[in-house]
Design an enzyme around this catalytic site. Structure first.
Site, PDB file in Angstrom:
ATOM      1  N   HIS A  56      32.889  53.418  42.851  1.00  0.00           N
ATOM      2  CA  HIS A  56      33.290  52.314  41.963  1.00  0.00           C
ATOM      3  C   HIS A  56      33.642  51.086  42.782  1.00  0.00           C
ATOM      4  O   HIS A  56      34.684  51.029  43.443  1.00  0.00           O
ATOM      5  CB  HIS A  56      34.494  52.726  41.101  1.00  0.00           C
ATOM      6  CG  HIS A  56      34.770  51.717  40.017  1.00  0.00           C
ATOM      7  ND1 HIS A  56      34.564  51.986  38.682  1.00  0.00           N
ATOM      8  CD2 HIS A  56      35.204  50.434  40.072  1.00  0.00           C
ATOM      9  CE1 HIS A  56      34.869  50.914  37.967  1.00  0.00           C
ATOM     10  NE2 HIS A  56      35.257  49.958  38.791  1.00  0.00           N
ATOM     11  N   HIS A  58      32.897  46.458  43.129  1.00  0.00           N
ATOM     12  CA  HIS A  58      32.373  45.199  42.552  1.00  0.00           C
ATOM     13  C   HIS A  58      31.884  44.323  43.700  1.00  0.00           C
ATOM     14  O   HIS A  58      32.613  43.474  44.213  1.00  0.00           O
ATOM     15  CB  HIS A  58      33.455  44.490  41.735  1.00  0.00           C
ATOM     16  CG  HIS A  58      33.844  45.248  40.509  1.00  0.00           C
ATOM     17  ND1 HIS A  58      33.308  44.993  39.262  1.00  0.00           N
ATOM     18  CD2 HIS A  58      34.685  46.299  40.351  1.00  0.00           C
ATOM     19  CE1 HIS A  58      33.823  45.847  38.381  1.00  0.00           C
ATOM     20  NE2 HIS A  58      34.661  46.651  39.017  1.00  0.00           N
ATOM     21  N   HIS A 209      33.879  51.363  32.656  1.00  0.00           N
ATOM     22  CA  HIS A 209      35.302  51.060  32.744  1.00  0.00           C
ATOM     23  C   HIS A 209      35.879  51.524  31.411  1.00  0.00           C
ATOM     24  O   HIS A 209      35.438  51.085  30.360  1.00  0.00           O
ATOM     25  CB  HIS A 209      35.524  49.561  32.896  1.00  0.00           C
ATOM     26  CG  HIS A 209      35.193  49.020  34.248  1.00  0.00           C
ATOM     27  ND1 HIS A 209      33.913  49.000  34.749  1.00  0.00           N
ATOM     28  CD2 HIS A 209      35.989  48.468  35.201  1.00  0.00           C
ATOM     29  CE1 HIS A 209      33.950  48.465  35.957  1.00  0.00           C
ATOM     30  NE2 HIS A 209      35.192  48.134  36.267  1.00  0.00           N
ATOM     31  N   GLU A 212      41.173  51.162  30.747  1.00  0.00           N
ATOM     32  CA  GLU A 212      41.910  50.610  31.895  1.00  0.00           C
ATOM     33  C   GLU A 212      43.037  49.739  31.351  1.00  0.00           C
ATOM     34  O   GLU A 212      42.969  48.507  31.355  1.00  0.00           O
ATOM     35  CB  GLU A 212      41.008  49.803  32.834  1.00  0.00           C
ATOM     36  CG  GLU A 212      41.747  49.411  34.113  1.00  0.00           C
ATOM     37  CD  GLU A 212      40.923  48.555  35.055  1.00  0.00           C
ATOM     38  OE1 GLU A 212      39.812  48.142  34.689  1.00  0.00           O
ATOM     39  OE2 GLU A 212      41.412  48.292  36.175  1.00  0.00           O
ATOM     40  N   TRP A 314      40.996  40.430  41.761  1.00  0.00           N
ATOM     41  CA  TRP A 314      41.892  41.479  41.304  1.00  0.00           C
ATOM     42  C   TRP A 314      42.740  42.095  42.415  1.00  0.00           C
ATOM     43  O   TRP A 314      43.755  42.705  42.160  1.00  0.00           O
ATOM     44  CB  TRP A 314      41.074  42.598  40.622  1.00  0.00           C
ATOM     45  CG  TRP A 314      40.390  42.128  39.387  1.00  0.00           C
ATOM     46  CD1 TRP A 314      40.912  42.070  38.126  1.00  0.00           C
ATOM     47  CD2 TRP A 314      39.049  41.631  39.269  1.00  0.00           C
ATOM     48  NE1 TRP A 314      39.986  41.568  37.256  1.00  0.00           N
ATOM     49  CE2 TRP A 314      38.837  41.283  37.924  1.00  0.00           C
ATOM     50  CE3 TRP A 314      38.003  41.428  40.183  1.00  0.00           C
ATOM     51  CZ2 TRP A 314      37.629  40.767  37.458  1.00  0.00           C
ATOM     52  CZ3 TRP A 314      36.807  40.904  39.726  1.00  0.00           C
ATOM     53  CH2 TRP A 314      36.634  40.587  38.378  1.00  0.00           C
TER      54      TRP A 314
HETATM   55 FE   FE2 Z   1      36.056  48.047  38.249  1.00  0.00          FE
END
Ligand code: FE2
Length: 425
Positions: A56, A58, A209, A212, A314
């Site tokens: 996982h 990005h 996702h 979350e 993030w």
């Molecule tokens: Fe993510």
């Protein structure tokens, strides 16, 4: 005659073996006394593992920290808003350059397979084009699997549905989603249903996702398990994050987990990012932000640790080190027994490889010759030390060599080398 021999290393199961490599394959294991090779790496006393796998990530957003500003609240929602600003101004070339830089970090860390979500909520699909280019550029040393990810909501964003289908037509590998970000629970459930149907029709895997949030009533994982069962996608579906499960009612979870196991749905908690993002609306007690890892494993559900973010809207830190991820996960999930600590190492190697569906992964004759030599005696020590990667081999080629993590001590009267390795007595 081998191209490469990794000599005398200790495998994760504790056996000591030489590994003979010809071309891009492991062609012999065991004692290869007297065998000749073009290159020999002496791994005596060191841990030799199959490569790290991140299920996982990005890659389209990585290494963009501070652009155009930092995430002041530290929340998931501000991060999504910030990424929304950044993706308007970032160029395809900038995304490619940052992603390739990250892949260099990953390669040096023995992280040789990555599943990366790519945002499909931009009509130009420049991020998708950029990541397809990166997938091609790194394919000689990193297996990059791309997930079509409608970041702003498959239904909530007016063109996300069309753009997600276009991204899949362009060659993106996996179907993603974000049901908890749709406008209503009903829309979220409908998005899970339609996206799973798209995956089934195209013969693709699913990785969403999912839940979350800290909302105990966010229950899209239930729908995801239901659709995996209904569409016969068992073993091909993963739910990422699943943080709401930390706050769900225990009775409900006792029904949910067997349904996930029956549907063959895997779970991908991301402990670095979720210990940072979750619980931001809590005062005290403050929730830990992690799903129920050991409880899922006890039900036979495959669980793998993911990294999610490095230096982006993030998460401000990160080094492409899956041992950092395992280390944090071990703490937050309280996986402190020897068996559980050992399992945390498996969760960033073989368990993640299973989630990605990697074939020919592992240390056995016939497998792809990708491995990492670690400055550690066993998997638990590797996690404790976040051990130096002494050598990284990808598809038969030595692609990285790193020094040992020992320090030279210069304290008067006690000069010498400090070894942080400390075998179990
Ligand atoms: Fe993510």
């Amino acid at each position: 005659m081998f191209d490469l021999i990794i000599k005398g290393g200790t495998l994760p199961d504790g056996t000591v073996a030489d590994i003979g490599i010809t071309g891009d394959r492991i062609t012999a294991m065991g004692r290869l006394e007297g065998a000749e090779a073009g290159q020999v790496i002496d791994a005596t006393g060191d841990l030799v593992s199959p490569p790290f796998v991140d299920p996982h990530f990005h890659l389209d957003a990585t290494l963009s920290y501070g652009l155009p500003r930092i995430n002041a609240s530290g929340t998931l929602l501000e991060g999504i808003g910030l990424w929304g600003e950044l993706k308007q101004i970032v160029t395809e070339e900038e995304m490619v350059a940052r992603a390739l830089e990250y892949c260099d970090w990953a390669a040096s860390m023995g992280l040789l397979a990555i599943r990366s979500h790519v945002d499909t909520c931009d009509d130009s699909l420049k991020g998708v084009a950029a990541m397809l280019e990166v997938r091609d550029k790194v394919k000689g040393y990193i297996d990059l699997q791309l997930v079509a990810f409608p970041q702003d909501g498959f239904y909530r964003d007016p063109t996300a549905r069309d753009n997600t289908l276009r991204a899949l037509d362009m060659g993106v590998d996996v179907v993603g989603g974000i049901p908890h970000f749709e406008r209503t629970m009903a829309d979220g459930a409908a998005s899970v249903r339609e996206l799973c149907e798209i995956a089934a029709a195209r013969g693709l895997r699913v990785d969403m996702h999912c839940d979350e949030s800290d909302d105990p009533m966010s229950r899209h994982i239930e729908t995801l398990a239901y659709e995996a069962q209904r569409l016969r996608l068992q073993g091909r579906v993963a739910g990422s994050h699943l943080t709401s499960m930390h706050s769900m009612d225990n009775y409900y979870v006792s029904k949910l987990l067997p349904l996930m196991a029956e549907a063959g749905v895997a779970a991908i908690p991301n402990p670095l990012i979720n210990i940072m993002l979750q619980g931001r609306h809590d005062t005290f007690p403050k929730r830990r932000g992690l799903t129920r890892v050991k409880e899922m494993q006890a039900q036979g559900i495959t669980v793998g640790w993911g990294q999610d973010c490095v230096r982006d809207p993030w998460y401000s830190l990160g080094t492409a080190d899956m041992l950092d991820v395992a280390f944090m996960g071990l703490h937050v999930a309280q996986m402190s027994s020897p068996e559980e600590m050992r399992r945390c190492f498996d969760m960033v190697t073989i368990e993640n490889a299973r989630i990605l569906g990697l074939t020919d992964y592992g240390l056995h004759v016939g497998a792809v010759a990708s491995l990492v030599v670690l400055d550690a005696g066993d998997p638990i020590e590797a996690v404790r030390l976040r051990a130096a990667r002494l050598a990284v081999v990808s598809k038969g080629r030595v692609i990285a060599r790193n020094p040992r993590g020992d320090a030279t001590l210069e304290i008067a009267g006690r000069p010498g080398m400090v070894r942080r390795r400390h075998p179990v007595a």
